[in-house]
Design an enzyme around this catalytic site. Structure first.
Site, PDB file in Angstrom:
ATOM      1  N   TYR A   1      -7.824  -8.110   1.218  1.00 48.56           N
ATOM      2  CA  TYR A   1      -7.140  -8.317   2.596  1.00 48.56           C
ATOM      3  C   TYR A   1      -7.951  -7.415   3.345  1.00 48.56           C
ATOM      4  O   TYR A   1      -8.481  -6.443   3.089  1.00 48.56           O
ATOM      5  CB  TYR A   1      -5.162  -7.809   2.171  1.00 48.56           C
ATOM      6  CG  TYR A   1      -4.912  -7.450   3.619  1.00 48.56           C
ATOM      7  CD1 TYR A   1      -4.757  -8.594   4.160  1.00 48.56           C
ATOM      8  CD2 TYR A   1      -4.329  -6.061   4.255  1.00 48.56           C
ATOM      9  CE1 TYR A   1      -4.505  -8.277   5.446  1.00 48.56           C
ATOM     10  CE2 TYR A   1      -3.327  -6.546   4.807  1.00 48.56           C
ATOM     11  CZ  TYR A   1      -3.679  -6.904   5.866  1.00 48.56           C
ATOM     12  OH  TYR A   1      -3.010  -7.182   7.114  1.00 48.56           O
TER      13      TYR A   1
ATOM     14  N   ASP B   1       5.595 -12.674   4.026  1.00 43.87           N
ATOM     15  CA  ASP B   1       5.509 -10.686   4.302  1.00 43.87           C
ATOM     16  C   ASP B   1       6.997 -10.435   4.088  1.00 43.87           C
ATOM     17  O   ASP B   1       6.901  -9.058   4.671  1.00 43.87           O
ATOM     18  CB  ASP B   1       4.795 -11.688   5.172  1.00 43.87           C
ATOM     19  CG  ASP B   1       4.084  -9.894   5.181  1.00 43.87           C
ATOM     20  OD1 ASP B   1       3.197  -9.409   4.325  1.00 43.87           O
ATOM     21  OD2 ASP B   1       3.970  -9.587   6.583  1.00 43.87           O
TER      22      ASP B   1
ATOM     23  N   THR C   1       0.943  -1.566  -0.073  1.00 44.83           N
ATOM     24  CA  THR C   1      -0.194  -0.705   0.039  1.00 44.83           C
ATOM     25  C   THR C   1       0.735   1.451  -0.085  1.00 44.83           C
ATOM     26  O   THR C   1       0.437   2.233  -0.395  1.00 44.83           O
ATOM     27  CB  THR C   1      -1.335   0.134   1.039  1.00 44.83           C
ATOM     28  OG1 THR C   1       0.160  -0.033   2.290  1.00 44.83           O
ATOM     29  CG2 THR C   1      -1.994  -1.062   1.034  1.00 44.83           C
TER      30      THR C   1
ATOM     31  N   ASN D   1       4.993  -2.545   8.614  1.00 44.05           N
ATOM     32  CA  ASN D   1       4.037  -2.440   9.925  1.00 44.05           C
ATOM     33  C   ASN D   1       3.750  -3.118  11.320  1.00 44.05           C
ATOM     34  O   ASN D   1       3.157  -2.994  12.141  1.00 44.05           O
ATOM     35  CB  ASN D   1       2.177  -2.070   9.475  1.00 44.05           C
ATOM     36  CG  ASN D   1       2.234  -1.359   8.070  1.00 44.05           C
ATOM     37  OD1 ASN D   1       2.869  -0.466   8.148  1.00 44.05           O
ATOM     38  ND2 ASN D   1       1.127  -1.622   7.340  1.00 44.05           N
TER      39      ASN D   1
END
Length: 311
Positions: free
Chosen positions: A163, A263, A83, A268
């Site tokens: 998601y 991942d 993102t 984050n």
């Protein structure tokens, strides 16, 4: 070791950097295994982060990703647009083009994307688009716009990655079940692992998969879902035990519709940053047989992302 971003970008305070010098996994993944969920960030100096982003990560380059792939024993990657890059897929495309055919991609696109741009993404190795419904990460995109995009990418044989968080599945159900493509759920829809595995929330997710044969799930990111751990650090090869029953249930009930990924570089995260080698050792706990491991890591991702190579 701190890895600040370059150029005009400063990493968001509190976000952890990816783990330097990961352990060699004790679990040897099957030959031809695919890390089916990972990212590249920047470098910000070359591929600027999106103005509308909710966070600024540390740089995590394609070369660093490919080095990790080799270290962990994987053969290929599926790189998912993050993102923080918005719908600017240049960093993703650059990684795909330099992967020597060993990577496929999941992009983010807007309604305004042209057919020529979609074809260029396809030629680079993109095979899906990601729709993000996690409110703290993205701003709302109208569902009619997303459905229009899904209809267009379906013609290319792409799929939709979704998601979302478990509590939001009821309100998103009708939209998800109307999508005209294969649908891949990120991280089991982020279940609350403090709730019973046979409770209504996780049962709804299993019903979602049972009733819709086009729905797949990634059984990844235990480091995001775990509450009681233990963490994949300090030699712990039996980490995130509270997540194991949930992921194992999905793997065993839907063995032909599951994927796994690191991942990396774990955007984050604030609590802890896992050792990726120890994270790989999570796999045999959720896929306990050689057959399940091969489906999870080789057969399923190859069928979805490299179907022309599947005999």
């Amino acid at each position: 070791m701190s890895k600040p971003t370059t150029g005009d970008f400063t990493k968001t305070a509190g976000w952890l950097d990816w783990y330097e010098g990961p352990t060699k996994p004790a679990f040897q993944v099957p030959l031809g295994s695919v890390d089916a969920h990972c990212h590249v960030f920047g470098p910000g100096e070359k591929f600027p982060y999106a103005p509308e982003r909710k966070y600024t990560p540390c740089d995590a380059s394609k070369d660093q990703l490919f080095a990790l792939r080799d270290h962990l024993g994987f053969a290929r990657n599926v790189i998912v647009q993050a993102t923080c890059h918005g719908a600017d897929n240049r960093a993703l495309v650059d990684a795909l083009l330099h992967s020597e055919g060993k990577a496929r991609g999941v992009a983010t696109v807007k309604r305004s994307v042209s057919d020529e741009e979609l074809q260029a993404l396809h030629d680079a190795g993109v095979r899906g688009v990601r729709f993000n419904f996690v409110k703290r990460l993205v701003d709302f995109t109208p569902k009619d716009e997303l459905m229009e995009i899904a209809g267009r990418i379906a013609k290319l044989g792409w799929h939709v990655v979704i998601y979302f968080e478990a509590v939001d599945l009821p309100e998103l159900w009708d939209f998800f079940t109307a999508l005209p493509t294969t649908v891949v759920v990120d991280h089991m829809g982020r279940p609350d692992v403090t709730k019973p595995i046979d409770g209504p929330e996780f049962e709804l997710f299993l019903k979602f998969m049972r009733e819709h044969g086009n729905v797949w799930s990634k059984v990844s990111c235990p480091e995001r879902l775990s509450v009681s751990g233990p963490q994949a650090l300090d030699g712990e090869r039996n980490a995130y035990r509270d997540v194991v029953p949930f992921a194992r249930r999905v793997v065993e009930e839907f063995p032909d519709r599951v994927l796994w990924g690191t991942d990396w570089p774990h955007p984050n995260l604030k609590g802890h940053m896992p050792d990726d080698g120890l994270l790989v050792d999570f796999i045999p706990h959720i896929a306990p047989t050689a057959e399940l491991q091969r489906k999870l890591l080789v057969d399923n991702p190859m069928r979805l992302y490299w179907p022309d190579e599947v005999r």
